[in-house]
Design a protein around this motif. Structure first.
Motif, PDB file in Angstrom:
ATOM      1  N   ARG A   1       0.837  -1.206   0.000  1.00  0.00           N
ATOM      2  CA  ARG A   1       0.000   0.000   0.000  1.00  0.00           C
ATOM      3  C   ARG A   1       0.868   1.252   0.000  1.00  0.00           C
ATOM      4  NH1 ARG A   1      -4.606   1.425   4.561  1.00  0.00           N
ATOM      5  NH2 ARG A   1      -5.274   3.392   3.653  1.00  0.00           N
TER       6      ARG A   1
ATOM      7  N   HIS B   1       1.036   4.138  -2.923  1.00  0.00           N
ATOM      8  CA  HIS B   1       0.832   5.547  -2.542  1.00  0.00           C
ATOM      9  C   HIS B   1       2.028   6.390  -2.961  1.00  0.00           C
ATOM     10  CE1 HIS B   1      -0.683   8.914  -0.166  1.00  0.00           C
ATOM     11  NE2 HIS B   1       0.538   9.069   0.301  1.00  0.00           N
TER      12      HIS B   1
ATOM     13  N   THR C   1      -9.619   9.332  -7.310  1.00  0.00           N
ATOM     14  CA  THR C   1      -8.930   8.244  -6.613  1.00  0.00           C
ATOM     15  C   THR C   1      -9.424   8.125  -5.181  1.00  0.00           C
ATOM     16  OG1 THR C   1      -6.953   8.613  -7.959  1.00  0.00           O
ATOM     17  CG2 THR C   1      -6.669   7.339  -5.943  1.00  0.00           C
TER      18      THR C   1
ATOM     19  N   GLU D   1     -12.900   6.623  -5.157  1.00  0.00           N
ATOM     20  CA  GLU D   1     -12.847   5.169  -5.364  1.00  0.00           C
ATOM     21  C   GLU D   1     -12.439   4.456  -4.080  1.00  0.00           C
ATOM     22  OE1 GLU D   1     -13.627   3.185  -7.949  1.00  0.00           O
ATOM     23  OE2 GLU D   1     -14.464   4.958  -8.911  1.00  0.00           O
ATOM     24  N   LYS D   2     -11.454   5.024  -3.385  1.00  0.00           N
ATOM     25  CA  LYS D   2     -11.029   4.441  -2.113  1.00  0.00           C
ATOM     26  C   LYS D   2     -12.172   4.457  -1.106  1.00  0.00           C
ATOM     27  CE  LYS D   2      -6.054   5.424  -2.344  1.00  0.00           C
ATOM     28  NZ  LYS D   2      -4.945   6.201  -1.752  1.00  0.00           N
ATOM     29  N   GLU D   3     -12.924   5.580  -1.099  1.00  0.00           N
ATOM     30  CA  GLU D   3     -14.051   5.687  -0.170  1.00  0.00           C
ATOM     31  C   GLU D   3     -15.102   4.624  -0.468  1.00  0.00           C
ATOM     32  OE1 GLU D   3     -17.288   9.001   1.419  1.00  0.00           O
ATOM     33  OE2 GLU D   3     -16.203   9.333  -0.452  1.00  0.00           O
TER      34      GLU D   3
ATOM     35  N   LEU E   1     -13.836   1.264   0.744  1.00  0.00           N
ATOM     36  CA  LEU E   1     -13.896   1.186   2.207  1.00  0.00           C
ATOM     37  C   LEU E   1     -15.329   1.039   2.698  1.00  0.00           C
ATOM     38  CD1 LEU E   1     -11.237   3.888   3.143  1.00  0.00           C
ATOM     39  CD2 LEU E   1     -11.048   1.431   3.537  1.00  0.00           C
TER      40      LEU E   1
END
Length: 199
Positions: free
Chosen positions: A69, A73, A143, A146-148, A151
């Motif tokens: 990860r 990042h 981005t 999309e992560k939200e 999650l």
């Protein structure tokens, strides 16, 4: 008697240095574990001793996953920084061109058309820089969105699994209680109405 302040420099005595390393390493790992549990964060801790021995700690997701990860990042940040730097460099180069032309001895001989062309070039560079900046910001927002979503989906899945586990536990308790009551009533029945014996 209060503790004396430790000087932040290398401990010369080898045995003292080893004892300090052992104690502080354990304390650091303990603090990392507490932080990961209390604040629900992912932590990866890697320590190499002076002899090259590896000590590591990672939260529940595991060291490999956290390092992967971090790598993703870092690559995203580096790519975004690279694009911004390229845009700024092209903008800076254009400014140098404009400045050099304006600082030349024959600057007063530049015609109105020459100055207009320089102004257009500068405006074009500014527009390109603003457009690239906006694009990078939008990509960053997408981005993060999309992560939200990922999650949220993961959180919903965990909530469903947790609810299912609680439901299974409750149903298991009801079955056990029902069985116990049935058995208890059966025993009462046999006491109240004993089976007749044949003579």
């Amino acid at each position: 008697m209060g503790r004396r302040k430790v000087q932040m420099k290398r401990i010369e005595d080898k045995s003292s240095r080893q004892v300090t390393f052992s104690k502080r390493r354990s304390g650091l790992i303990k603090k990392a574990r507490e932080l990961s549990v209390l604040c629900d964060v992912e932590i990866a801790l890697v320590i190499f001793s002076s002899r090259g021995r590896l000590y590591e700690f990672s939260s529940a997701d595991g060291l490999t996953k956290i390092l992967e990860r971090y790598r993703c990042h870092y690559e995203q940040e580096s790519e975004a920084s690279k694009d911004v730097n390229e845009a700024l460099r092209s903008h800076t180069e254009l400014l140098h061109i404009v400045q050099s032309q304006l600082e030349e001895p024959n600057v007063e001989q530049l015609s109105l058309m020459d100055l207009v062309n320089l102004e257009k070039q500068l405006d074009m560079a500014l527009s390109e820089t603003r457009a690239r900046k906006t694009q990078l910001m939008m990509e960053s927002i997408m981005t993060l969105q999309e992560k939200e979503k990922l999650l949220r989906a993961e959180n919903e899945l965990l909530e469903r699994e947790s609810a299912a586990m609680e439901k299974n536990e409750d149903e298991g308790n009801e079955v056990v209680i029902g069985f116990s009551n049935h058995q208890y009533l059966g025993n009462l029945g046999s006491l109240c109405c004993p089976t007749p014996t044949r003579l």
